[in-house]
Scaffold this motif. Structure first.
Motif, PDB file in Angstrom:
ATOM      1  N   GLU A  15       0.825  -1.211   0.000  1.00 38.61           N
ATOM      2  CA  GLU A  15       0.000   0.000   0.000  1.00 38.61           C
ATOM      3  C   GLU A  15       0.858   1.260   0.000  1.00 38.61           C
ATOM      4  O   GLU A  15       0.573   2.215  -0.721  1.00 38.61           O
ATOM      5  CB  GLU A  15      -0.948  -0.002   1.203  1.00 38.61           C
ATOM      6  N   VAL A 139     -10.758   7.276   8.751  1.00 37.69           N
ATOM      7  CA  VAL A 139     -11.926   7.107   7.890  1.00 37.69           C
ATOM      8  C   VAL A 139     -13.041   6.495   8.732  1.00 37.69           C
ATOM      9  O   VAL A 139     -12.846   5.500   9.433  1.00 37.69           O
ATOM     10  CB  VAL A 139     -11.616   6.242   6.649  1.00 37.69           C
ATOM     11  N   GLY A 152      -7.454  -5.991  -0.229  1.00 35.59           N
ATOM     12  CA  GLY A 152      -6.835  -5.390   0.944  1.00 35.59           C
ATOM     13  C   GLY A 152      -6.220  -6.431   1.851  1.00 35.59           C
ATOM     14  O   GLY A 152      -5.789  -7.495   1.425  1.00 35.59           O
ATOM     15  N   ASP A 156      -9.934  -5.141   6.499  1.00 35.59           N
ATOM     16  CA  ASP A 156     -10.594  -4.517   5.343  1.00 35.59           C
ATOM     17  C   ASP A 156     -11.913  -5.197   4.962  1.00 35.59           C
ATOM     18  O   ASP A 156     -12.893  -4.501   4.643  1.00 35.59           O
ATOM     19  CB  ASP A 156      -9.667  -4.505   4.129  1.00 35.59           C
ATOM     20  N   PRO A 161     -16.777   1.770   4.551  1.00 31.05           N
ATOM     21  CA  PRO A 161     -16.597   3.211   4.742  1.00 31.05           C
ATOM     22  C   PRO A 161     -17.900   3.961   4.497  1.00 31.05           C
ATOM     23  O   PRO A 161     -18.727   3.541   3.681  1.00 31.05           O
ATOM     24  CB  PRO A 161     -15.543   3.573   3.698  1.00 31.05           C
ATOM     25  N   PHE A 168     -14.003  -2.494   2.391  1.00 31.51           N
ATOM     26  CA  PHE A 168     -12.696  -2.249   1.785  1.00 31.51           C
ATOM     27  C   PHE A 168     -12.173  -3.502   1.085  1.00 31.51           C
ATOM     28  O   PHE A 168     -11.349  -3.413   0.179  1.00 31.51           O
ATOM     29  CB  PHE A 168     -11.687  -1.802   2.846  1.00 31.51           C
ATOM     30  N   LYS A 176     -10.350   2.555  -2.747  1.00 29.67           N
ATOM     31  CA  LYS A 176      -9.885   2.535  -1.356  1.00 29.67           C
ATOM     32  C   LYS A 176      -8.762   3.545  -1.147  1.00 29.67           C
ATOM     33  O   LYS A 176      -8.727   4.248  -0.129  1.00 29.67           O
ATOM     34  CB  LYS A 176      -9.412   1.136  -0.984  1.00 29.67           C
ATOM     35  N   HIS A 177      -7.859   3.653  -2.119  1.00 28.49           N
ATOM     36  CA  HIS A 177      -6.694   4.510  -1.951  1.00 28.49           C
ATOM     37  C   HIS A 177      -7.017   5.994  -2.068  1.00 28.49           C
ATOM     38  O   HIS A 177      -6.132   6.836  -1.909  1.00 28.49           O
ATOM     39  CB  HIS A 177      -5.608   4.131  -2.958  1.00 28.49           C
ATOM     40  N   SER A 180      -8.986   5.883   2.257  1.00 27.01           N
ATOM     41  CA  SER A 180      -8.631   5.106   3.440  1.00 27.01           C
ATOM     42  C   SER A 180      -7.872   5.951   4.455  1.00 27.01           C
ATOM     43  O   SER A 180      -7.334   7.023   4.136  1.00 27.01           O
ATOM     44  CB  SER A 180      -7.779   3.897   3.058  1.00 27.01           C
ATOM     45  N   HIS A 181      -7.816   5.459   5.674  1.00 30.55           N
ATOM     46  CA  HIS A 181      -7.068   6.113   6.741  1.00 30.55           C
ATOM     47  C   HIS A 181      -5.589   6.245   6.366  1.00 30.55           C
ATOM     48  O   HIS A 181      -4.966   7.271   6.605  1.00 30.55           O
ATOM     49  CB  HIS A 181      -7.210   5.320   8.035  1.00 30.55           C
TER      50      HIS A 181
END
Length: 199
Positions: A15, A139, A152, A156, A161, A168, A176-177, A180-181
């Motif tokens: 990631e 998130v 993920g 996930d 979300p 996720f 997601k990207h 995401s947090h």
């Protein structure tokens, strides 16, 4: 810019290579020691890991890097009083797979309970010389009722979300990207660099 990632988690490495494209990510060596995570808060653990990794790399590192990046992140579930939180990576240590861990966590949520949850990520960046600093991202969302999707990693597949119906684990990585947090924490980190923090 070359950054040592103070984590042996291959999912995180993948990631970060996507979220911090333009930076060269050096993986934590397989023969390197485990890093401390004894803090009560995500920020404490991230700083512990970044500083511990920097000290080890200065003595044992085999290639030059500009700094060390450490991440502490987790899932905070309102119905579980914020747990597993900072213990997310160490939740249910008797279970080997995250699919099994996810089933156990979902089983702990009482019937009819609020399923609100959030992912939190705190990044700590430690330049080889100078003071470390942190950047964070969160998130909001809710828990699914079952493990859904194979994308993920970690929790996930049980986190939906806000604004979406998919977990996720089901959403495309490119979606997601964006929210995401970890994506938000990386954006905050880039902003620190842009504002002149010397990396």
């Amino acid at each position: 810019m070359k950054i040592l990632l103070a984590s042996s988690n291959q999912g995180k490495l993948a990631e970060f290579r996507q979220l911090l494209d333009g930076f060269e990510m050096v993986p934590w060596p397989t023969d390197a020691p485990s890093l401390p995570e004894t803090g009560a808060f995500f920020q404490d653990n991230a700083l512990q890991k970044a500083e511990g990794a920097r000290a080890w790399w200065l003595e044992h590192g085999l290639e030059p890097v500009d700094g060390v990046l450490a991440d502490d992140s987790g899932l905070c579930v309102d119905a579980l009083w914020g747990g597993p939180g900072v213990l997310s990576a160490r939740f249910a240590p008797d279970l080997a797979s995250y699919r099994d861990k996810n089933h156990r966590l979902l089983a702990m949520v009482p019937d009819g309970a609020d399923r609100s949850a959030r992912f939190v990520c705190v990044l700590a960046y430690a330049p080889l010389q100078g003071e470390p600093f942190t950047a964070s991202g969160t998130v909001e969302g809710s828990l699914a009722f079952a493990h859904r999707g194979d994308g993920g990693f970690g929790y996930d597949p049980i986190f939906i979300p806000d604004g979406f119906d998919q977990t996720f684990g089901e959403l495309p990585a490119e979606t997601k990207h964006t929210l995401s947090h970890r994506a938000r924490a990386c954006a905050a980190l880039r902003e620190r660099f842009r504002l002149g923090v010397n990396p």
